[in-house]
Scaffold this motif. Structure first.
Motif, mmCIF file in Angstrom:
data_model
loop_
_atom_site.group_PDB
_atom_site.id
_atom_site.type_symbol
_atom_site.label_atom_id
_atom_site.label_comp_id
_atom_site.label_asym_id
_atom_site.label_seq_id
_atom_site.Cartn_x
_atom_site.Cartn_y
_atom_site.Cartn_z
ATOM 1 N N TYR A 24 0.844 -1.208 0.000
ATOM 2 C CA TYR A 24 0.000 0.000 0.000
ATOM 3 C C TYR A 24 0.877 1.254 0.000
ATOM 4 O O TYR A 24 0.602 2.227 -0.703
ATOM 5 C CB TYR A 24 -0.914 0.047 1.235
ATOM 6 N N TYR A 25 1.919 1.223 0.829
ATOM 7 C CA TYR A 25 2.800 2.406 0.890
ATOM 8 C C TYR A 25 3.545 2.584 -0.435
ATOM 9 O O TYR A 25 3.762 3.709 -0.870
ATOM 10 C CB TYR A 25 3.773 2.322 2.081
ATOM 11 N N GLY A 27 2.375 1.872 -3.367
ATOM 12 C CA GLY A 27 1.422 2.477 -4.294
ATOM 13 C C GLY A 27 1.250 3.964 -4.052
ATOM 14 O O GLY A 27 1.178 4.759 -4.986
ATOM 15 N N ALA A 28 1.200 4.349 -2.791
ATOM 16 C CA ALA A 28 0.951 5.756 -2.449
ATOM 17 C C ALA A 28 2.188 6.624 -2.629
ATOM 18 O O ALA A 28 2.087 7.800 -2.958
ATOM 19 C CB ALA A 28 0.444 5.855 -1.010
ATOM 20 N N SER A 29 3.365 6.033 -2.402
ATOM 21 C CA SER A 29 4.595 6.839 -2.387
ATOM 22 C C SER A 29 5.410 6.716 -3.667
ATOM 23 O O SER A 29 6.233 7.583 -3.956
ATOM 24 C CB SER A 29 5.491 6.387 -1.226
ATOM 25 N N ASN A 33 10.839 -0.211 -4.650
ATOM 26 C CA ASN A 33 12.068 -0.988 -4.528
ATOM 27 C C ASN A 33 11.678 -2.437 -4.200
ATOM 28 O O ASN A 33 10.913 -2.675 -3.264
ATOM 29 C CB ASN A 33 12.937 -0.385 -3.412
ATOM 30 N N ILE A 35 12.887 -4.780 -2.613
ATOM 31 C CA ILE A 35 13.064 -5.277 -1.237
ATOM 32 C C ILE A 35 11.826 -4.993 -0.377
ATOM 33 O O ILE A 35 11.651 -5.578 0.677
ATOM 34 C CB ILE A 35 14.324 -4.709 -0.534
ATOM 35 N N VAL A 41 13.188 -11.238 -3.104
ATOM 36 C CA VAL A 41 14.283 -10.274 -3.283
ATOM 37 C C VAL A 41 14.798 -9.824 -1.917
ATOM 38 O O VAL A 41 16.005 -9.671 -1.706
ATOM 39 C CB VAL A 41 13.827 -9.062 -4.129
ATOM 40 N N ALA A 45 18.603 -10.234 -0.528
ATOM 41 C CA ALA A 45 19.377 -9.080 -0.053
ATOM 42 C C ALA A 45 19.787 -9.264 1.420
ATOM 43 O O ALA A 45 20.374 -8.359 2.012
ATOM 44 C CB ALA A 45 18.566 -7.803 -0.227
ATOM 45 N N LEU A 47 17.788 -9.674 4.022
ATOM 46 C CA LEU A 47 16.896 -8.960 4.951
ATOM 47 C C LEU A 47 15.816 -9.885 5.519
ATOM 48 O O LEU A 47 14.953 -9.449 6.274
ATOM 49 C CB LEU A 47 16.252 -7.765 4.233
ATOM 50 N N LEU A 55 10.660 5.165 5.149
ATOM 51 C CA LEU A 55 9.923 6.439 5.149
ATOM 52 C C LEU A 55 8.488 6.276 5.638
ATOM 53 O O LEU A 55 7.869 7.257 6.061
ATOM 54 C CB LEU A 55 9.952 7.072 3.763
ATOM 55 N N LYS B 23 -4.109 12.175 -4.713
ATOM 56 C CA LYS B 23 -2.813 11.612 -4.328
ATOM 57 C C LYS B 23 -2.510 11.928 -2.856
ATOM 58 O O LYS B 23 -2.000 11.079 -2.121
ATOM 59 C CB LYS B 23 -1.729 12.180 -5.257
ATOM 60 N N GLU B 26 -4.703 9.604 -0.824
ATOM 61 C CA GLU B 26 -4.197 8.239 -0.927
ATOM 62 C C GLU B 26 -2.975 8.039 -0.011
ATOM 63 O O GLU B 26 -2.874 7.057 0.715
ATOM 64 C CB GLU B 26 -3.824 7.966 -2.387
ATOM 65 N N PHE B 27 -2.078 9.022 -0.045
ATOM 66 C CA PHE B 27 -0.856 8.908 0.758
ATOM 67 C C PHE B 27 -1.184 8.956 2.252
ATOM 68 O O PHE B 27 -0.706 8.131 3.039
ATOM 69 C CB PHE B 27 0.129 10.024 0.395
ATOM 70 N N VAL B 75 7.339 12.088 -1.839
ATOM 71 C CA VAL B 75 6.896 11.626 -3.154
ATOM 72 C C VAL B 75 7.600 12.413 -4.274
ATOM 73 O O VAL B 75 7.996 11.847 -5.286
ATOM 74 C CB VAL B 75 5.361 11.743 -3.279
ATOM 75 N N LEU B 95 21.029 -3.522 -4.644
ATOM 76 C CA LEU B 95 20.644 -4.631 -3.767
ATOM 77 C C LEU B 95 21.259 -4.497 -2.381
ATOM 78 O O LEU B 95 20.744 -5.046 -1.414
ATOM 79 C CB LEU B 95 21.079 -5.964 -4.390
#
Lengths: 131, 160
Positions: A24-25, A27-29, A33, A35, A41, A45, A47, A55, B23, B26-27, B75, B95
């Motif tokens: 979800y984060y 998608g919003a941000s 990445n 990971i 993945v 790495a 983890l 963040l 946006k 959403e955030f 963002v 990585l």
């Protein structure tokens, strides 16, 4: 009567990283990445699986202070060091303590620990206007 | 392999971003713990301020419009940092990269329609305990030229 804040005041905010929160984060941000969204993945790495975006944890520390002062528009600064990954189903307890209140600016130190008592943030400080 | 210090001072940007109401909502709700679904950012948990998602409440509130959750700034303000990480000349091993530290300073609220312009530069590159550190600063101004967000972004690349 307006609320007053004093050095030494404390507050607590608890957030669970539910299973799909990293997605979800993402998608919003826009932080896709691998990971954070692909457990394979994350393991590759070293983890141990997918981890939450640091963040987002920073956002929760900000949220702890925003709820405490009653207005997210009053946040002035945040500073954190990411000391340990947050994984799905981790429950993070944010404990805040007001360090100073000066010239309308509140400075709070925040600790963020998971359900095993490990710090996921270090040296976290959030400032908010209260004037 | 250690990162090359001669890239200290390299600049990235300007990058432009127009803030949109959906946006922002959403955030705020993704950070706040809502569960989004097709066509909806999800039901707002009780601790999330209506100033972040309820346009009517926000218009009657202290900022006369919806505002961004403060860290929404990442963002758009992340652009110089992500550009540095992806810079082929710097050759960061993605990585092995983790986000080490973050500082954000907010000098004003952000509202729908604000047009943010972000620039940034590599402030520092150093090695410590077999790890490489990459520090990037960012500055984001709105359409009136006012600096609204300053950031300091630190990446740690394990294994140097």
């Amino acid at each position: 009567m307006p609320r007053t804040f004093q050095p030494g005041d404390t507050f607590t905010h608890v957030r669970e990283c539910d299973r799909y929160r990293p997605i979800y984060y993402a998608g919003a941000s826009g932080d896709y990445n691998p990971i954070h969204i692909d457990p394979e993945v994350g393991k590759e790495a070293g983890l141990g699986g997918a981890i939450l975006q640091g963040l987002c944890t920073l956002g929760w520390a900000v949220e702890a202070v925003a709820v405490f002062v009653g207005d997210p528009g009053r946040i002035r600064r945040v500073r954190v060091r990411f000391s340990k990954p947050v994984r799905a189903e981790d429950v993070i307890t944010f404990q805040g303590k007001v360090r100073s209140v000066q010239d309308g600016l509140l400075t709070a130190e925040i600790s963020a620990t998971n359900q095993r008592g490990e710090d996921v943030l270090k040296g976290a400080v959030v400032e908010a206007f209260i004037g | 392999m250690a990162l090359d210090k001669r890239f200290i001072g390299r600049e990235y940007g300007p990058f432009t971003y127009t803030i949109g109401a959906e946006k922002l909502r959403e955030f705020a709700l993704a950070v706040g713990g809502a569960r989004p679904g097709a066509g909806t950012p999800g039901e707002p948990p009780a601790h999330v301020s209506p100033l972040l998602y309820d346009a009517r409440a926000a218009k009657a509130g202290p900022y006369f419009d919806l505002i961004a959750f403060p860290s929404f700034a990442v963002v758009f303000a992340v652009r110089p940092f992500s550009a540095a990480i992806a810079d082929p000349e710097l050759a960061v091993n993605m990585l092995m990269l983790v986000h080490g530290e973050q500082e954000l300073e907010f000098l004003d609220v952000m509202r729908p329609g604000d047009v943010m312009t972000t620039t940034g530069r590599i402030e520092n590159i150093f090695d410590k305990a077999r790890m490489s550190f990459l520090v990037v600063s960012s500055e984001s101004r709105n359409q009136t030229g006012k600096t609204v967000v300053k950031g300091t972004w630190t990446a740690v690349i394990r294994g140097g």
